[in-house]
Design an enzyme around this catalytic site. Structure first.
Site, PDB file in Angstrom:
ATOM      1  N   HIS A   1     -10.117  30.245  -7.745  1.00  0.00           N
ATOM      2  CA  HIS A   1     -10.710  29.895  -8.871  1.00  0.00           C
ATOM      3  C   HIS A   1      -9.814  29.385 -10.234  1.00  0.00           C
ATOM      4  CE1 HIS A   1     -14.102  32.371  -7.365  1.00  0.00           C
ATOM      5  NE2 HIS A   1     -13.238  33.242  -7.226  1.00  0.00           N
TER       6      HIS A   1
ATOM      7  N   SER B   1       3.110   5.855 -22.323  1.00  0.00           N
ATOM      8  CA  SER B   1       1.827   5.294 -22.946  1.00  0.00           C
ATOM      9  C   SER B   1       2.195   4.086 -24.033  1.00  0.00           C
ATOM     10  CB  SER B   1       1.323   6.465 -23.954  1.00  0.00           C
ATOM     11  OG  SER B   1       0.594   6.143 -25.147  1.00  0.00           O
TER      12      SER B   1
ATOM     13  N   LYS C   1       4.670  10.466 -24.325  1.00  0.00           N
ATOM     14  CA  LYS C   1       3.957  10.673 -22.762  1.00  0.00           C
ATOM     15  C   LYS C   1       4.754  10.167 -21.608  1.00  0.00           C
ATOM     16  CE  LYS C   1      -0.403  10.897 -22.619  1.00  0.00           C
ATOM     17  NZ  LYS C   1      -1.674  11.733 -22.108  1.00  0.00           N
TER      18      LYS C   1
ATOM     19  N   GLU D   1      -2.755  10.164 -10.204  1.00  0.00           N
ATOM     20  CA  GLU D   1      -4.162   9.983 -10.589  1.00  0.00           C
ATOM     21  C   GLU D   1      -4.789   8.676 -10.072  1.00  0.00           C
ATOM     22  OE1 GLU D   1      -4.376  10.487 -15.313  1.00  0.00           O
ATOM     23  OE2 GLU D   1      -2.452   9.725 -14.673  1.00  0.00           O
TER      24      GLU D   1
END
Ligand code: ARG
Length: 461
Positions: free
Chosen positions: A157, A278, A284, A291
């Site tokens: 979980h 970024s 970033k 991804e």
């Protein structure tokens, strides 16, 4: 206007847009090598069987080889008017060697020809994918070996559950890839069946030798039914299903890499080579590669559903619908190969933050199950042990302590069965190494899993 091989029956030219709309040359040109390879063997068979002259076969084979070189050199102009790769090659052959080129299509149809081309092509691609999988599995093994002993929290979980070895976690992905390999390899058996000789649908009136063609092209079997031979695309769907499962596995791994590389986890450091920045936020470093692979999983699922839907309810035998099999198949192949290639390069470049993993594993009462198991060994029924340890954890939360920091008196206030040896059970190492049966996370168990995996890859087991 290019003369079409099937022009005879027609009195009017094809509508210009219909020509464009029905053509597959824009995408099936990637089959050229297999189309030519299949044609050369077909011509040799025709000559062996006395269906064409030897000299005719020689001229055809030489012409086809020239076309191959031309395409490879990028000097072949594909024509939309000639619809697909099969007609493009055949028309050029006749242009080069004269009317004898027209003998190549004896005892053959584009229906069995296209089935042959796809099978030859997919067979090579699957072999390449298997090699990529091997590379990725080895990368995982190397990392598992290198970081053996690093402890991280195992989750259920996404909540801290029990401490595990980082290597054990990596080896879970090894197992998934192992099954993926089995699935692709198993699919090869059904890809590797010769459809040529099915003709348009009913077979051919010429005395062909399909067994010769199968041998020459490396097929294990000759298709047993001509209708099925031209209309079966199961092998492509199976491949698409194996690919969907593989991408699902990669997407899970990607998700973990993304989580682990976040500031909140900081379990790993992804190499700069696999991240981007970024344009607005200077701090970033985004895990773009994982991804993107996670995202690409969707198109591979989509391609599988497209293929299944394409084939649904099609009457026997060939239908033009089936021309739509190529783009989803090609897209899946490209996506899977690209994803595996970048993944295999990314895994060795993962930096492991053992300190962060360890401190996360030490938090969250990850050894609570070990205390419960301890009490069970001292004779308490598991449910009572669970209850006692639950209360201990609640106490720890109130006191802001982890389990190993409790005094013996504190422990004993929850069960008098607890003795000083409890401290040998609540450390991370003790917890991990207690799970020593095959498949468990104990150091020795993981070490032997790695060794067995290595032997399997090297073919020495
Ligand atoms: N381009 C076609 C395909 O990809 C080749 C087979 C065409 N056969 C036919 N009878 N129109 O399926």
């Amino acid at each position: 206007m290019t003369e079409k091989p099937w022009q005879g029956r027609f009195s009017q030219p094809t509508d210009a847009f219909v020509e464009e709309f029905t053509a597959s040359i824009g995408f099936d040109q990637r089959l050229y090598r297999y189309d030519i390879e299949g044609s050369i063997v077909h011509a040799r068979m025709l000559a062996r069987q006395g269906i064409i002259e030897n000299a005719e076969m020689e001229a055809i084979a030489a012409g086809l080889k020239e076309i191959l070189d031309q395409i490879e050199a990028g000097d072949f102009e594909f024509s939309v008017a000639l619809e697909d790769i099969h007609m493009n090659v055949e028309a050029r052959l006749t242009e080069r060697i004269g009317p004898v080129g027209g003998k190549l299509h004896t005892a053959r149809s584009r229906n069995d020809q296209v089935a042959l081309d796809i099978r030859l092509y997919l067979r090579d691609e699957v072999r390449e994918i298997l090699a990529f999988l091997d590379r990725l599995q080895r990368a995982l093994l190397d990392q598992a070996e290198k970081h053996l002993g690093v402890i991280m929290p195992g989750f259920t979980h996404l909540q801290t559950a029990q401490p595990i070895l980082f290597s054990h976690h990596l080896m879970a992905y090894f197992e998934m890839l192992r099954r993926d390999r089995q699935r692709f390899a198993e699919g090869l058996r059904r890809i590797n069946v010769l459809p040529l000789g099915s003709g348009a649908l009913a077979g051919t009136t010429f005395p062909i030798d399909r067994e010769f063609v199968a041998r020459e092209l490396g097929f294990d079997e000759v298709g047993r039914n001509s209708l099925d031979g031209v209309s079966d695309r199961d092998f492509a769907i199976e491949f698409g299903a194996a690919a969907a499962l593989l991408m699902m596995h990669l997407s899970r791994f990607c998700e973990e890499l993304i989580l682990w590389s976040s500031a909140e986890f900081s379990f790993i450091e992804l190499s700069d080579a696999f991240c981007t920045g970024s344009s607005i936020m200077p701090q970033k470093k985004n895990p773009d590669v994982p991804e993107l692979i996670r995202g690409k999983t969707g198109r591979v699922y989509g391609n599988l559903v497209a293929l299944l839907t394409l084939m649904k309810s099609l009457p026997l035998a060939y239908n033009k619908d089936m021309q739509e099999d190529k783009e989803p198949l090609f897209d899946t192949i490209d996506t899977v190969k690209g994803s595996l290639k970048v993944f295999a390069a990314m895994v060795p470049a993962i930096g492991v933050r053992a300190d962060r993993m360890r401190s996360a594993a030490a938090a969250g009462f990850s050894t609570a199950t070990d205390v419960a198991d301890y009490l069970v060994r001292k004779g308490l029924p598991f449910r009572e042990a669970h209850e006692a340890v639950g209360k201990t954890v609640r106490y720890c939360i109130e006191q802001g302590k982890e389990l190993p920091a409790l005094t013996l008196e504190e422990f004993r206030s929850f069960s008098p069965k607890i003795e000083a040896d409890i401290y040998g059970h609540v450390t991370l190492e003790a917890s991990v190494n207690a799970r020593a049966a095959t498949g468990g996370t104990a150091l020795a168990a993981v070490q032997s899993a790695i060794e067995r995996a290595r032997r399997e890859l090297d073919g020495t087991s």
